[in-house]
Design a protein around this motif. Structure first.
Motif, short mmCIF file in Angstrom:
data_model
loop_
_atom_site.label_atom_id
_atom_site.label_comp_id
_atom_site.label_asym_id
_atom_site.label_seq_id
_atom_site.Cartn_x
_atom_site.Cartn_y
_atom_site.Cartn_z
N GLU A 15 0.84 -1.21 0.00
CA GLU A 15 0.00 0.00 0.00
C GLU A 15 0.87 1.25 0.00
OE1 GLU A 15 -3.22 0.16 -0.20
OE2 GLU A 15 -3.96 -1.84 0.33
N ALA A 16 1.92 1.24 0.80
CA ALA A 16 2.82 2.40 0.86
C ALA A 16 3.58 2.58 -0.46
CB ALA A 16 3.80 2.23 2.02
N GLU A 17 4.00 1.48 -1.09
CA GLU A 17 4.69 1.57 -2.39
C GLU A 17 3.78 2.17 -3.46
OE1 GLU A 17 7.70 1.24 -3.17
OE2 GLU A 17 8.68 -0.14 -1.78
N ALA A 18 2.50 1.78 -3.43
CA ALA A 18 1.55 2.32 -4.40
C ALA A 18 1.36 3.82 -4.18
CB ALA A 18 0.21 1.59 -4.26
N ASN B 124 7.06 7.40 12.90
CA ASN B 124 6.67 6.02 12.58
C ASN B 124 7.91 5.14 12.59
OD1 ASN B 124 5.98 3.62 10.85
ND2 ASN B 124 3.99 4.64 10.85
N LEU B 125 7.85 4.04 13.37
CA LEU B 125 9.00 3.14 13.50
C LEU B 125 8.71 1.77 12.90
CD1 LEU B 125 10.07 3.99 17.17
CD2 LEU B 125 10.98 4.94 15.03
N SER B 126 7.71 1.69 12.03
CA SER B 126 7.35 0.40 11.43
C SER B 126 8.28 0.07 10.28
CB SER B 126 5.89 0.45 10.95
OG SER B 126 5.76 1.36 9.89
N GLU B 127 8.02 -1.06 9.63
CA GLU B 127 8.85 -1.52 8.51
C GLU B 127 8.75 -0.62 7.29
OE1 GLU B 127 7.48 -5.14 6.69
OE2 GLU B 127 5.46 -4.86 7.50
N VAL B 128 7.69 0.18 7.23
CA VAL B 128 7.49 1.06 6.06
C VAL B 128 7.72 2.52 6.43
CG1 VAL B 128 5.90 -0.52 4.92
CG2 VAL B 128 5.01 1.14 6.56
N LEU C 235 -5.27 2.10 7.53
CA LEU C 235 -4.00 2.17 8.26
C LEU C 235 -3.02 3.10 7.54
CD1 LEU C 235 -2.30 1.11 10.61
CD2 LEU C 235 -1.61 -0.79 9.14
N LEU C 236 -2.97 3.01 6.22
CA LEU C 236 -2.06 3.87 5.45
C LEU C 236 -2.48 5.34 5.56
CD1 LEU C 236 0.22 4.31 3.36
CD2 LEU C 236 -1.51 3.95 1.58
N ILE C 237 -3.76 5.63 5.41
CA ILE C 237 -4.24 7.01 5.47
C ILE C 237 -3.97 7.60 6.85
CG2 ILE C 237 -6.26 8.48 5.27
CD1 ILE C 237 -5.24 7.29 2.62
N ALA C 238 -4.19 6.81 7.90
CA ALA C 238 -3.92 7.29 9.25
C ALA C 238 -2.44 7.57 9.46
CB ALA C 238 -4.41 6.26 10.27
#
Length: 260
Positions: A159-162, A197-201, A186-189
């Motif tokens: 989703e983040a790549e898109a 943000n400390l996630s993988e993306v 989740l992406l929009i939030a």
């Protein structure tokens, strides 16, 4: 052995015969038979039999079942009506959950472009794909992108790549006012959040925020799956068949039925 019992007939009609004419003893099969004969004559019963009888009566008293109390649950029609009225008024969510109305894709405001994005992830193969569709305020398709990823980590990764591809496309095309839509809440939030943000993306999200600052006006909003069906199909076809293509000023036949 002498017996004090008087002569009498036993219950079956046989008479007891004296065994010794000088005594009052009579021949009897057993002591128990003599007791029975004496009882028939009006004498007292054997004390052993009384004890057994008392023991039996005591046992019956202790094991006697107590009658169960019956509770009357009888209610009238008016009581039922009041109960149902209360449930429908204060517990409607528990009784019936309201269904969400289906939504459709909507054109952006005049003078603005809308970029729809979606990502697909296949956990069994570790691959994925993205889909991007750009349409103007009349609903005319301007750009369609389908791109596969041979290495993918998760659904939010795709989703983040898109999102990053869609924003980069807008920057290179020189667009200034855009709406970007995704069915990933989740992406929009994450895009709207000002916290680190400390996630993988996290790095991809940082790029997206930087790219968003390059536009005069940009709005990220969530759309339900049925309003984002065209990019959903593109992403899954790209991940499944490794479709890697870009269509300018046209819409491919594989998405015509879900374009609007």
């Amino acid at each position: 052995m002498t017996s004090n019992y008087p002569p009498y007939y036993i219950p079956n009609g046989e008479k007891l015969l004296p065994c010794d004419p000088n005594t009052s003893a009579y021949s009897a099969p057993s002591y128990y038979l003599s007791i029975q004969v004496y009882a028939e004559a009006g004498g007292e019963e054997d004390p052993r039999k009384n004890k057994k009888k008392e023991k039996k009566e005591k046992k019956e008293k202790t094991h006697k079942k107590k009658p169960k109390k019956r509770i009357d649950f009888t209610i009238g029609f008016y009581d039922v009506f009041v109960l149902l009225t209360y449930l429908m008024k204060y517990h409607t969510k528990a009784i019936r959950k309201k269904k969400r109305p289906l939504t459709k894709w909507e054109c952006p405001p005049r003078g603005r472009l809308k970029i729809n994005i979606d990502g697909a992830f296949r956990s069994e193969s570790g691959t994925g794909g993205i889909g991007v569709v750009v349409r103007d305020d009349l609903g005319i398709g301007l750009v369609v992108i389908a791109r596969p990823f041979l290495q993918a980590h998760s659904a939010i990764n795709m989703e983040a790549e898109a999102c990053r591809d869609g924003l980069l496309l807008g920057i290179h095309q020189g667009w200034t006012n855009i709406d970007i839509e995704s069915d990933s809440a989740l992406l929009i939030a994450a895009l709207k959040s000002k916290e680190e943000n400390l996630s993988e993306v996290s790095r991809i999200l940082d790029d997206c925020r930087d790219y968003m600052s390059a536009f005069q006006y940009v709005r990220a909003r969530h759309a339900y799956r049925e309003a984002n069906g065209v990019t959903h199909r593109l992403a899954h076809l790209a991940s499944l068949f490794s479709i890697n293509d870009v269509w300018l000023d046209e819409t491919p036949a594989i998405i015509q039925d879900v374009l609007y």
